[in-house]
Write an enzyme that holds these catalytic residues in place. Structure first.
Site, PDB file in Angstrom:
ATOM      1  N   ASP A 660       0.830  -1.206   0.000  1.00 27.99           N
ATOM      2  CA  ASP A 660       0.000   0.000   0.000  1.00 27.99           C
ATOM      3  C   ASP A 660       0.864   1.256   0.000  1.00 27.99           C
ATOM      4  O   ASP A 660       0.616   2.205  -0.742  1.00 27.99           O
ATOM      5  CB  ASP A 660      -0.927  -0.012   1.219  1.00 27.99           C
ATOM      6  CG  ASP A 660      -1.845   1.189   1.241  1.00 27.99           C
ATOM      7  OD1 ASP A 660      -2.667   1.331   0.317  1.00 27.99           O
ATOM      8  OD2 ASP A 660      -1.740   2.010   2.180  1.00 27.99           O
ATOM      9  N   LYS A 664       1.354   4.214  -3.049  1.00 26.06           N
ATOM     10  CA  LYS A 664       1.265   5.656  -2.806  1.00 26.06           C
ATOM     11  C   LYS A 664       2.533   6.365  -3.275  1.00 26.06           C
ATOM     12  O   LYS A 664       2.477   7.445  -3.873  1.00 26.06           O
ATOM     13  CB  LYS A 664       1.023   5.918  -1.317  1.00 26.06           C
ATOM     14  CG  LYS A 664      -0.328   5.419  -0.824  1.00 26.06           C
ATOM     15  CD  LYS A 664      -0.470   5.587   0.681  1.00 26.06           C
ATOM     16  CE  LYS A 664      -1.835   5.076   1.156  1.00 26.06           C
ATOM     17  NZ  LYS A 664      -1.988   5.173   2.627  1.00 26.06           N
TER      18      LYS A 664
END
Length: 802
Positions: A660, A664
C-alpha cells in the site's frame, strides 16, 4: 377594449372550457369591454386533417369522424352543430370519391375547427345568461387566395372590423385562424393563425391590451417541459419577443407581433388554468440587456454542401439562395467558412428533400468537375438559440457543453451580435438545454453522481453527501444528485437521487449490472454534469474508466489501482482524459484527506525541481509504530488495537506487506512524470516469511510470533530513536526514473517524522528552491471519515470548476 385569445388546450373539454367561461364572465361582469378570439378546441385541427387523409386514401374514416363530433358537442344539444357536421360529412365524402383534395378544400375543412369552437363557446355563455355573439372572421378578415397561408388585405379588413365592432353590450366570440378572399372563399392564416387574428383585431380596434391565454404562466427562460429549473420572464420588449418568435418559441410568431408593434399595444401571456398569475408582459419598453431565454427549433434539417473546388469561387451563396427562393424554402441559419469550401443551411424538415433535389440539380455540373464533393441532409438535429447572448461571454455555455461532451455541429450569431444559435444532435437536446440554462441563468447546477463501492469509505461518503446536500445547494448553488449506487453485484438507479434508505433499497431492489447500464441510464434520462466515484479496491473496475470518460463522466477515486498499474495504462488513461476533456481527481490516493497530490502537481507545474520526497505514508502503520515505539507494549498488542479501531484492513498483512505504501509512493513519482513501474520499488515486507502464507484466521491467532522480532528491533536502536515505516523517492528526478524505497527505519524522536502522534501521516517535500528545509504536510492519514471527506472535496472541486 381588450382582446382575449384562448388556445386549443384552454378550450378542451372539462376544466379547460370551464376556466375559459369563468374568465370571460368575470371580465364581462367587471364591465370590461372585450372581444374573444378562439382557436379550435382540443386537437380539432389535427383530427380534421387526420380524417381528411383517411378519406383521401380511401380508408374508413366514419368511426374517427364520430369520435370527433362526439367530443366537439359534449355538453351541448345534439342538434346544435347539425348544419356544420352535415357540411363536413359531405366534404369528406367528396374527397373520398375523388381520392384527392386541394389546399382550397383543406382550408374549407380545417376552418370548421374554429367555427365549432366559437359557436360552442357562444352557446355555453348564452346558456349562462351572458350576452355573447358568434362572430365569423371570414366576414371580417379578407385575404389573397394563397390557401394555407393567406395574407390579409389590410384596408378592406380594417374597414370591416371597425364597422362590425360597434357595441359594448355584447361579448364578441371570434373565430381565429380563418378568413376569406374577396370572393368569399375560405382561407386560413397559416402558422399561429389564431394569434394573428387576435393581433389584427387589436391593431384595427386600437385595443388597450392583447391577452393571450395559454396553458403556461407566461414565457420562460426555457421550455419548462424540457428544463425543470426554467424561470418565468416577467417583462420583455417587442424586439426580444420577436427574436424569440423567430427562433422557435411556440407561444409567439413574428407576424403576431408586428401589428402590435405598429400601435404599441401591450401583449400579455397568461395561463387559463392559473388566472391569478400576472403572466409575461410584452411592451415597446426596452428591458435590461442580457440573456432572456433559450428557444428551440425542432423539425429542422441541416443541408451540407461541401467542395474543395469552391475555394475562391464567387456566387455560390447566390446560387444556393436562388434554389431556396425558387422553391419557397425559408432558411433559418446559414454557416460557412470564408473559403466557401463548406456551407451548411438549416431548413424545415418538410422542405429538406425538396431543397436537396434543387441543390443537386443546380450544382450538377459542379459534381462532374468535382468542384462539389457532396450534398447531404441530416434530419436528426435541433437548434438551440440563446436570445440575448453575445460572443464576449459565449465561452461559458460553450465550455459547459464541451465538458458534458455535447459538441455543436455548427453555430451562428446574428448581425446584432446578441443572439447565438447552436445546431446540435437531436438526441442531445434536453441535456444541452439543461447544461446551457444552468450555466447562464445562475440557477442551481445539478451534479449527477454515481458511487461505485459502498464499503466503509463509500458508505461514509454517501452519508456525507446526503447529510450535506441541502447546505451545499444553499451555499454554493450546487445540487448533488446521487443517481446511482453500486457494489460489486448490485446497482440502484434513481433519476432524482437516492435517499437515506439506500442500504435497504439496494439490498431489496438492486439489480445485476454492467457499466453500460449506468451509462445508458444517464443518457436516456439526459443527465448532465456526470461524476463517477470509484471507492472500490478493484483492478477490474479501473478498466471501466475509459467507457465512463468517453460518455462524459468526470472521475474521482479513492482506489489507488488505476494509478499504479503499468505505465502504459497510466499514459493511456491520461490520453483519454485529455481527448475527452474530462477531469480525474484522486487526492485521497495518498494521505487520505491531506492536500498532498495537489501540492506536488502545482510545484511540478510551476517548474519547481522536486529533489526528494520522504514520509510516513500509511496512517495505519503510523499508528502502529507511534504507539509501539513510545509505549511499553508488545507489538501484537498494539496491532490488535489498530485492528479493533479499524485502522487496518481485515487482514492486517495487506498493510504490513508494504504494498500500500509502495503504491502511494509510485503515484507521487508518476505525478513528477517518472516512468517507474511497481516491480521496481524496493519494499521491506514487515511480515516474517513463516507467517505470509497462513490463512487470515491462522495469522490473527499467531500475532504473538511477531513480538520477539520487533522487540529486538526496538531495543537495538540508538537512545532517543523511534521506529517509522517510511517511503522515500530519491535519485535524479529529472530523468525518466527515480529510486523508490519502502522501509522500516530508526530515526531520532526529535525529528519531524519522529514526533508523529496517533495515526497521522507526514510528508517531506524537498525542492531545489527550498534546499534542505522541506515543505512539510502533516495530518490525519487514515480513517473512513477522513478519506470520504477527501473524496467529497474532490467532487466539489469538479462541481465548482465545471
Amino acid at each position: 377594449m381588450k382582446i382575449l385569445k384562448f388556445g386549443g388546450k384552454s378550450l378542451s373539454n372539462g376544466e379547460g372550457i370551464e376556466q375559459v367561461v369563468n374568465i370571460i364572465a368575470k371580465r364581462f361582469f367587471d364591465g370590461e369591454p372585450i372581444a374573444v378570439v378562439v382557436s379550435a378546441r382540443g386537437n380539432a385541427t389535427d383530427e380534421l386533417i387526420e380524417i381528411l387523409d383517411l378519406a383521401q386514401s380511401g380508408k374508413p374514416y366514419a368511426a374517427r369522424f364520430d369520435e370527433f363530433t362526439a367530443y366537439q358537442q359534449e355538453g351541448i344539444a345534439l342538434s346544435f352543430f347539425e348544419e356544420e357536421f352535415s357540411t363536413l360529412s359531405k366534404l369528406f365524402e367528396g374527397v373520398s370519391l375523388l381520392g384527392d383534395y386541394s389546399e382550397k378544400i383543406k382550408d374549407q375543412i380545417i376552418a370548421f375547427g374554429e367555427i365549432l369552437s366559437a359557436k360552442y363557446v357562444t352557446g355555453i355563455l348564452n346558456q349562462k345568461g351572458l350576452k355573447a355573439k358568434y362572430t365569423d372572421a371570414r366576414e371580417l378578415i379578407k385575404t389573397d387566395a394563397n390557401f394555407g397561408n393567406a395574407q390579409p388585405i389590410e384596408t378592406v379588413s380594417k374597414k370591416n372590423v371597425l364597422g362590425f365592432f360597434d357595441s359594448k353590450e355584447e361579448i364578441y366570440i371570434v373565430t381565429g385562424f380563418i378568413s376569406s378572399t374577396l370572393n368569399g372563399e375560405t382561407t386560413t392564416l397559416g402558422r399561429n393563425g389564431s394569434n394573428y387574428t387576435a393581433s389584427l383585431l387589436a391593431n384595427y380596434l386600437d385595443a388597450e391590451e392583447f391577452q393571450n391565454f395559454t396553458h403556461v404562466d407566461g414565457i420562460y427562460t426555457a421550455n419548462p417541459e424540457l428544463v425543470s429549473d426554467a424561470k418565468k420572464i416577467e417583462r420583455l420588449s417587442f424586439n426580444e419577443a420577436n427574436e424569440l418568435a423567430n427562433f422557435g418559441t411556440n407561444i409567439l410568431h413574428a407576424k403576431t407581433i408586428i401589428p402590435l408593434v405598429e400601435k404599441n399595444i401591450p401583449l400579455r401571456i397568461l395561463n387559463t388554468f392559473n388566472p391569478d398569475s400576472e403572466g409575461t408582459l410584452i411592451t415597446s419598453e426596452q428591458t435590461d440587456e442580457g440573456i432572456k431565454s433559450l428557444s428551440v427549433l425542432n423539425n429542422v434539417s441541416l443541408l451540407n454542401l461541401e467542395g474543395r473546388g469552391l475555394l475562391g469561387k464567387t456566387g455560390v451563396d447566390a446560387r444556393i439562395f436562388k434554389v431556396m427562393a425558387d422553391n419557397a424554402i425559408s432558411v433559418s441559419i446559414i454557416s460557412q467558412g470564408s473559403s466557401e469550401r463548406g456551407i451548411g443551411i438549416v431548413v424545415n424538415t418538410d422542405k429538406a428533400s425538396e431543397a436537396l433535389i434543387g441543390l443537386e440539380k443546380e450544382f450538377e455540373t459542379d459534381f462532374y468537375t468535382r468542384d462539389v464533393n457532396r450534398i447531404t441532409v441530416d434530419d436528426n438535429i435541433s437548434v438551440i438559440s440563446i436570445i440575448g447572448q453575445d460572443l464576449s461571454t459565449f465561452h461559458k455555455p460553450y465550455t459547459a457543453l464541451i465538458k458534458n461532451k455535447i459538441v455543436p455541429i455548427l453555430f451562428n450569431n446574428t448581425t446584432t451580435g446578441r443572439n447565438i444559435s447552436l445546431v446540435i444532435q437531436k438526441s442531445d437536446l434536453k441535456r444541452a438545454l439543461n447544461v446551457i440554462h444552468g450555466e447562464i441563468f445562475g440557477v442551481t447546477k445539478k451534479i449527477n453522481i454515481a458511487v461505485f463501492g459502498h464499503g466503509v469509505v463509500g458508505g461514509t461518503l454517501i452519508s456525507q453527501i446526503l447529510a450535506s446536500a441541502q447546505k451545499i445547494e444553499e451555499r454554493k448553488g450546487i445540487r448533488l444528485n446521487l443517481f446511482a449506487i453500486a457494489n460489486s453485484k448490485k446497482l440502484l438507479l434513481k433519476k432524482n437521487g437516492n435517499t437515506q434508505n439506500w442500504k435497504q433499497e439496494i439490498a431489496e431492489k438492486g439489480v445485476p449490472y454492467t457499466i453500460h447500464d449506468v451509462v445508458n441510464f444517464a443518457r436516456e434520462n439526459h443527465l448532465e454534469n456526470l461524476i463517477a466515484i470509484d471507492n472500490t479496491a478493484s483492478k477490474n473496475f479501473a478498466e471501466n474508466y475509459f467507457e465512463l470518460i468517453e460518455n462524459s463522466f468526470d472521475l474521482v477515486s479513492s482506489n489507488k489501482i488505476a494509478n499504479t498499474l503499468q505505465y502504459g495504462f497510466y499514459k493511456k488513461l491520461r490520453k483519454a482524459l485529455a481527448k475527452n476533456q474530462k477531469t480525474y481527481l484522486y487526492e485521497t490516493n495518498v494521505g487520505a484527506g491531506l492536500p498532498l497530490i495537489d501540492t506536488i502537481k502545482l510545484l511540478h507545474l510551476s517548474g519547481e525541481n522536486i529533489t526528494r520526497i520522504k514520509g510516513v505514508f500509511s496512517g495505519s502503520l503510523s499508528f502502529l509504530f507511534n504507539h509501539f515505539s513510545n509505549e511499553d507494549k508488545k507489538f501484537s498488542e498494539v496491532l490488535k488495537e489498530a485492528i479493533s479501531n479499524g485502522y487496518t484492513e481485515p487482514d492486517p498483512r495487506e498493510d504490513l506487506c508494504g504494498n500500500d505504501v509502495a503504491r502511494k509512493l509510485l503515484i507521487l513519482a508518476r505525478e513528477l512524470d517518472l516512468q517507474n513501474e511497481f516491480d521496481e520499488i524496493k519494499i521491506q515486507n514487515l511480515i516474517p516469511e513463516p507467517l505470509r502464507d497462513l490463512s487470515t484466521p491462522e495469522f490473527l491467532i499467531n500475532l504473538h510470533e511477531l513480538d520477539d522480532h520487533y522487540n529486538k528491533l526496538k531495543i537495538s536502536q540508538k537512545s532517543g530513536n523511534v521506529l517509522r515505516y517510511v517511503g522515500e523517492l530519491s535519485g535524479d528526478l529529472q530523468q525518466d526514473k527515480g529510486t523508490l524505497e519502502v522501509k522500516l527505519v530508526s530515526i531520532p524522536e526529535s525529528s519531524a517524522l519522529g514526533q508523529l502522534k496517533g495515526s497521522d501521516s507526514l510528508f517531506e517535500i524537498y525542492t531545489e528552491s527550498y534546499g534542505e528545509r522541506p515543505i512539510v504536510i502533516q495530518g490525519a492519514g487514515a480513517g473512513a471519515s477522513v478519506t470520504a471527506r477527501g473524496v467529497f472535496g474532490d467532487i466539489l472541486r469538479i462541481a465548482d470548476k465545471g
